[in-house]
Write an enzyme that holds these catalytic residues in place. Structure first.
Site, mmCIF file in Angstrom:
data_model
loop_
_atom_site.group_PDB
_atom_site.id
_atom_site.type_symbol
_atom_site.label_atom_id
_atom_site.label_comp_id
_atom_site.label_asym_id
_atom_site.label_seq_id
_atom_site.Cartn_x
_atom_site.Cartn_y
_atom_site.Cartn_z
ATOM 1 N N THR A 203 6.013 0.639 -4.645
ATOM 2 C CA THR A 203 5.204 -0.140 -5.585
ATOM 3 C C THR A 203 5.626 0.178 -7.017
ATOM 4 O OG1 THR A 203 3.350 0.047 -4.049
ATOM 5 C CG2 THR A 203 2.822 -0.587 -6.312
ATOM 6 N N GLU B 157 -15.978 -7.704 -15.703
ATOM 7 C CA GLU B 157 -16.086 -6.380 -15.073
ATOM 8 C C GLU B 157 -17.487 -6.202 -14.493
ATOM 9 O OE1 GLU B 157 -14.274 -3.488 -14.326
ATOM 10 O OE2 GLU B 157 -16.229 -2.810 -13.614
ATOM 11 N N HIS C 204 2.854 9.970 -10.517
ATOM 12 C CA HIS C 204 3.194 11.388 -10.700
ATOM 13 C C HIS C 204 2.399 12.281 -9.756
ATOM 14 C CE1 HIS C 204 0.558 9.775 -13.832
ATOM 15 N NE2 HIS C 204 -0.146 10.889 -13.723
ATOM 16 N N HIS D 238 6.505 18.677 -38.025
ATOM 17 C CA HIS D 238 5.970 17.766 -39.043
ATOM 18 C C HIS D 238 7.072 16.827 -39.511
ATOM 19 C CE1 HIS D 238 3.645 16.329 -42.446
ATOM 20 N NE2 HIS D 238 4.735 16.487 -43.183
HETATM 21 C C1 LIG Z 1 0.915 -3.030 -11.644
HETATM 22 C C2 LIG Z 1 0.871 -1.548 -11.378
HETATM 23 C C3 LIG Z 1 1.142 -0.669 -12.406
HETATM 24 C C4 LIG Z 1 1.130 0.696 -12.170
HETATM 25 N N1 LIG Z 1 1.399 1.524 -13.210
HETATM 26 C C5 LIG Z 1 1.389 2.856 -13.015
HETATM 27 C C6 LIG Z 1 1.716 3.739 -14.067
HETATM 28 O O1 LIG Z 1 2.033 3.318 -15.173
HETATM 29 N N2 LIG Z 1 1.702 5.068 -13.824
HETATM 30 C C7 LIG Z 1 1.368 5.566 -12.590
HETATM 31 O O2 LIG Z 1 1.350 6.783 -12.423
HETATM 32 N N3 LIG Z 1 1.052 4.752 -11.564
HETATM 33 C C8 LIG Z 1 1.067 3.413 -11.747
HETATM 34 N N4 LIG Z 1 0.786 2.581 -10.699
HETATM 35 C C9 LIG Z 1 0.456 3.179 -9.395
HETATM 36 C C10 LIG Z 1 1.726 3.642 -8.677
HETATM 37 O O3 LIG Z 1 2.584 2.537 -8.503
HETATM 38 C C11 LIG Z 1 1.379 4.245 -7.320
HETATM 39 O O4 LIG Z 1 0.436 5.280 -7.506
HETATM 40 C C12 LIG Z 1 2.616 4.829 -6.652
HETATM 41 O O5 LIG Z 1 3.590 3.832 -6.439
HETATM 42 C C13 LIG Z 1 2.259 5.470 -5.300
HETATM 43 O O6 LIG Z 1 3.406 5.977 -4.715
HETATM 44 P P1 LIG Z 1 3.548 6.121 -3.138
HETATM 45 O O7 LIG Z 1 4.882 6.742 -2.918
HETATM 46 O O8 LIG Z 1 2.360 6.790 -2.577
HETATM 47 O O9 LIG Z 1 3.521 4.642 -2.557
HETATM 48 P P2 LIG Z 1 4.287 3.294 -2.912
HETATM 49 O O10 LIG Z 1 4.951 3.352 -4.225
HETATM 50 O O11 LIG Z 1 3.322 2.202 -2.657
HETATM 51 O O12 LIG Z 1 5.458 3.239 -1.834
HETATM 52 C C14 LIG Z 1 5.211 3.083 -0.470
HETATM 53 C C15 LIG Z 1 6.460 2.534 0.191
HETATM 54 O O13 LIG Z 1 6.288 2.589 1.596
HETATM 55 C C16 LIG Z 1 6.849 1.422 2.187
HETATM 56 N N5 LIG Z 1 6.220 1.250 3.496
HETATM 57 C C17 LIG Z 1 4.919 0.986 3.782
HETATM 58 N N6 LIG Z 1 4.717 0.973 5.121
HETATM 59 C C18 LIG Z 1 5.908 1.234 5.701
HETATM 60 C C19 LIG Z 1 6.334 1.372 7.031
HETATM 61 N N7 LIG Z 1 5.491 1.290 8.065
HETATM 62 N N8 LIG Z 1 7.651 1.610 7.262
HETATM 63 C C20 LIG Z 1 8.525 1.721 6.222
HETATM 64 N N9 LIG Z 1 8.168 1.629 4.933
HETATM 65 C C21 LIG Z 1 6.874 1.394 4.671
HETATM 66 C C22 LIG Z 1 6.505 0.333 1.187
HETATM 67 O O14 LIG Z 1 7.344 -0.786 1.334
HETATM 68 C C23 LIG Z 1 6.736 1.077 -0.144
HETATM 69 O O15 LIG Z 1 8.067 0.932 -0.574
HETATM 70 C C24 LIG Z 1 0.830 1.200 -10.880
HETATM 71 C C25 LIG Z 1 0.570 0.312 -9.835
HETATM 72 C C26 LIG Z 1 0.603 -1.033 -10.075
HETATM 73 C C27 LIG Z 1 0.344 -1.976 -8.932
#
Ligand SMILES: Cc1cc2nc3c(=O)[nH]c(=O)nc-3n(C[C@H](O)[C@H](O)[C@H](O)COP(=O)(O)OP(=O)(O)OC[C@H]3O[C@@H](n4cnc5c(N)ncnc54)[C@H](O)[C@@H]3O)c2cc1C
Length: 466
Positions: free
Chosen positions: A40, A203, A322, A445
């Site tokens: 994501t 909201e 993070h 500064h």
């Molecule tokens: C618009 C938006 C803006 C954001 N901005 C920020 C930000 O500025 N800062 C921040 O810290 N967070 C931000 N976030 C949140 C952040 O994107 C998530 O917290 C983060 O991506 C979570 O990481 P993750 O590795 O847990 O999961 P994800 O990044 O969701 O990755 C999960 C992966 O698993 C894969 N997957 C799922 N099921 C399967 C399966 N069965 N087999 C194989 N692959 C699979 C998916 O395709 C995906 O690629 C934002 C989110 C959005 C939607």
């Protein structure tokens, strides 16, 4: 030969975990269902949204600030298609970077949906239907999250969009209705406002950005209103109907009552995210989830099934990249017999609007509720030299310190570049710093970061520039 570790998902949680495990000598495979790595965050989250926030902020500055600094360019013209290309190039560079790192660390990758067939066994089914079985000593679920939906409001990603659709609109909507005043709604609402949309944010609660220090949010809301966003708080969208080219949203008071209609060209549904476990076969594997659908883990990220672990958005805790990254590193280190650990008391949170909000630790409301005695040190950017010359004087830094020990309990920054400045506070808190420690640290500064030092001085009522 079986793998030491199979990671399901290549988002920030999964790819950090895989790389750290490979660094520690493990044989690692990553399974990713999408065409590109990075999850994501890199594909439809942090990176594309920050690209559009950055570009739209420059566009806005060029229109409003440049003349005040003696730069005359005429009225800036928006080329939305080129801006989208700029965003896509940023995403492309980042996702290719992950592919490069996987290769560099000799991590094997499999494209397809991963399903846990049994402890130690993952079945990967490719888009064409072919499947293969992989075996490993440990499996880490890092499958992330998906958009939360509202009953009765169907997302088509064209006119009724989630964050994903809001990152790819082909035209600036004249009227954008945002459902939900959380981080994503306000960031994307800001992007489209700067590019020319009339933005109304509805909201359910009586405040924006729940969870963030109330004083910060109150001031921030006024700033957003000055930028042209309109808020309808304590309200809920109960339906969206199409009337020709217009969408009509029915908006009712949160606690019931007559609904009014708000017209819009695009509706953004940004009411949060839900853990994603589709296709994983968790029930068959016996992996327990909580009532919100999150995989339940112990303090070592272990599920109830031996050899299966979970990290990131799919488990409890703030849905932040993070946080997922740090959990990925921690679980890899635990699997290697080390003492991996995440300190959940010191996870910074940033809203990348203009100005930004960044916070770490407790809010005043949380300290009051916990009955903790605290001192407050506050310093406004109007009194910071660099902020004045940069024409960036909105906002303040607030430091909350324990009244007895002076230990820093929370830091809240509303201002330009707050997201970069909060890292200093996070390091200080990790080291158990007192406000005095920050106050006695020499800050360069002229920088905005001097406001952090001054707020620390203000805890003991000795700020210099105020
Ligand atoms: C618009 C938006 C803006 C954001 N901005 C920020 C930000 O500025 N800062 C921040 O810290 N967070 C931000 N976030 C949140 C952040 O994107 C998530 O917290 C983060 O991506 C979570 O990481 P993750 O590795 O847990 O999961 P994800 O990044 O969701 O990755 C999960 C992966 O698993 C894969 N997957 C799922 N099921 C399967 C399966 N069965 N087999 C194989 N692959 C699979 C998916 O395709 C995906 O690629 C934002 C989110 C959005 C939607």
């Amino acid at each position: 030969m079986p793998y030491d570790l199979i990671v399901l998902g290549s988002g920030p949680g999964g790819y950090f975990c895989a790389i750290r495990a490979a660094q520690l000598g493990m044989k690692v495979a990553v399974v990713e269902k999408d065409k590109t790595f990075g999850g994501t965050c890199l594909n439809v989250g942090c990176i594309p949204s920050k690209a559009l926030l950055h570009a739209s902020e420059r566009y806005d500055e060029a229109g409003h600030l440049f003349e005040r600094m003696g730069i005359r360019l005429g009225k800036p013209k928006l080329d939305l298609a080129a801006m989208m290309k700029f965003k896509d190039a940023g995403v492309d560079g980042n996702v290719k970077g992950v592919a490069f790192l996987f290769k560099k660390n000799k991590i094997e990758t499999f494209e397809g949906v991963g399903r846990i067939a049994a402890a130690g066994v993952v079945e990967v089914t490719a888009a064409g239907g072919n499947s293969e079985r992989l075996e490993a000593k440990a499996i880490v679920i890092a499958t992330g999250s998906d958009v939360a939906r509202l009953p009765g409001i169907e997302i088509d990603e064209k006119r009724v969009v989630s964050s994903t659709g809001a990152l790819t609109l082909a035209k600036v909507p004249e009227r954008l209705l945002v459902i939900g005043a959380g981080v994503i709604g306000l960031e994307l609402g800001s992007v489209w406002r700067r590019l020319g949309s009339e933005v109304v944010v509805v909201e359910f609660l009586d405040r924006i950005l729940p969870g963030i220090d109330n004083e910060v949010c109150r001031q921030f809301r006024r700033m957003l209103e000055k930028q042209g966003l309109t808020f309808k708080l304590s309200s809920k969208v109960i339906g969206v109907a199409a009337a020709g080219k217009t969408l009509q949203a029915s908006v009712a008071p949160a606690n019931g009552g007559a609904a009014q209609t708000i017209d819009a060209d695009v509706v953004l549904v940004s009411v949060g995210r839900v853990p994603y476990t589709g296709g994983l076969g968790l029930d068959e594997a016996g992996v327990k989830k909580d009532p919100k659908g999150r995989v339940i883990v112990d303090e070592h990220f272990a599920t109830n099934v031996s050899g299966i672990y979970a990290i990131g958005d799919v488990i409890a805790g703030p849905m932040l990249a993070h946080k997922a990254e740090d959990e990925g590193v921690a679980v890899a280190e635990i699997l290697a017999g080390q003492a991996g650990h995440v300190n959940y008391d010191v996870i910074p949170n940033v809203v990348y609007t203009h100005p930004e909000i960044a916070s770490v630790g407790k809010s005043e409301e949380e300290l009051k509720q916990a009955g903790v005695d605290y001192n407050v040190g506050k310093f406004p950017f109007t009194a910071n030299g660099r902020a004045k010359v940069n024409l960036e004087t909105e906002g303040f830094v607030k430091i909350l310190a324990d009244a007895r020990t002076d230990r820093v309990l929370g830091v809240h920054i509303l201002g330009a570049d707050a997201g970069n400045m909060i890292a200093e506070a996070a390091v200080a808190m990790e080291f158990g710093a007192a406000a005095e420690d920050i106050a006695r640290t020499c800050h360069p500064h002229p920088t905005l970061s001097e406001a952090v030092k001054e707020a620390a001085l203000a805890v003991s009522k000795r700020a210099i520039n105020m």
